[in-house]
Design an enzyme around this catalytic site. Structure first.
Site, short mmCIF file in Angstrom:
data_model
loop_
_atom_site.label_atom_id
_atom_site.label_comp_id
_atom_site.label_asym_id
_atom_site.label_seq_id
_atom_site.Cartn_x
_atom_site.Cartn_y
_atom_site.Cartn_z
N SER A 17 23.21 37.57 41.96
CA SER A 17 24.13 36.49 41.58
C SER A 17 25.57 36.99 41.74
CB SER A 17 23.82 36.06 40.14
OG SER A 17 24.49 34.86 39.84
N ASN A 18 26.53 36.34 41.09
CA ASN A 18 27.93 36.76 41.17
C ASN A 18 28.61 36.39 39.85
OD1 ASN A 18 29.16 34.00 41.44
ND2 ASN A 18 27.83 34.00 43.23
N HIS A 19 29.92 36.67 39.76
CA HIS A 19 30.62 36.53 38.48
C HIS A 19 31.18 35.13 38.21
CE1 HIS A 19 30.23 40.67 37.44
NE2 HIS A 19 30.83 41.09 38.54
N SER A 20 30.82 34.13 39.00
CA SER A 20 31.35 32.79 38.72
C SER A 20 30.84 32.31 37.34
CB SER A 20 30.90 31.80 39.80
OG SER A 20 31.22 30.49 39.40
N ALA A 84 30.17 29.22 43.78
CA ALA A 84 30.11 30.48 44.53
C ALA A 84 28.65 30.66 44.93
CB ALA A 84 30.60 31.63 43.67
#
Ligand code: PMT
Length: 213
Positions: A17-20, A84
């Site tokens: 995943s990512n930090h959004s 994102a």
């Protein structure tokens, strides 16, 4: 519109995943609703609640986000892609938890569908707005993305030591169209969202006037 991160499962308990955080996208959804729009918010996993009056469609992966967008495209006048979205996902998601047996494992990734490009190529193409988060030459990359993804507008946030939009309550945006650029400056995501929705509404009506004249 889309918001938040996507979650690409590796096994039932792990994923990429990512930090959004979803804050920018949820602020845009709230501002669009306040401006009178009927808003479907297709969101990856976040800790946020849906803004009042906005229909939240919760998804996890890019594939699920794509399916939800495809499902709603026919009733969409304006599409805003704030999510994102992971560009790649694991080629195989294991059905049970991966065990720690080997010293080294290799992860094979495959490309995810590009949701924004699919929307802008659709035969009932809505007014299409993208976002871009770049660490280097953000304006140059965003202008290239505006053209390559066939967008009406792109909102660019520079990811730097001075401005990390991921998770923050503040952001800094420049909005780019084929004919002009406006720097909205650095402020709260709530304020930026209201100004961005103003730009989108103005450009959307301009396009309609040109098409009907
Ligand atoms: O959620 P927050 O913590 O508030 O952070 C906000 C944000 C930084 C996530 C947001 O402001 C932002 O910039 N979102 C886009 C992030 C990004 O990295 O975009 P991109 O350069 O990977 O993609 C460009 C555009 O294509 C985006 O509109 C994206 O939604 C879309 N895209 C990308 C890949 C893909 N497979 N499908 C897509 O639709």
């Amino acid at each position: 519109m889309t918001a938040g991160p996507t979650w690409e499962a590796l096994d039932p308990v792990r994923g990429l995943s990512n930090h959004s955080s979803g804050k920018m996208g949820y602020a845009v959804a709230a501002a669009a609703r306040k401006a009178g729009a009927d808003v479907d918010l297709i969101s990856g996993p976040t800790a946020l609640s849906a803004p009042s009056g906005v229909r939240l469609i919760a998804v996890r992966s890019a594939d699920e986000m794509m399916a939800a967008v495809q499902n709603g495209i026919d009733r969409c006048d304006i599409f805003i892609g704030v999510a994102a979205v992971a560009d790649y996902r694991p080629a195989h998601a294991e059905e049970s938890k991966i065990k720690k047996n080997d010293e080294r494992v290799t992860l094979e990734l495959v490309r995810n569908p590009d949701i924004l490009s699919w929307v802008s190529a659709h035969h009932k193409r809505p007014f299409t707005v993208g976002f871009a988060a770049e660490t280097n030459n953000p304006l140059e990359y965003a202008r290239a993305k505006l053209a390559s993804k066939n967008l009406d507008l792109i909102a660019v946030n520079h990811v730097s030591n001075q401005n990390n939009p991921f998770g923050s309550d503040q952001n800094q945006l420049v909005v780019i169209s084929a004919t002009d650029e406006s720097d909205l400056g650095r402020k709260s995501k709530t304020q930026l969202a209201a100004e961005l929705v103003g730009v989108i509404a103005r450009k959307f009506h301009e396009r309609h006037k040109t098409q009907n004249s």
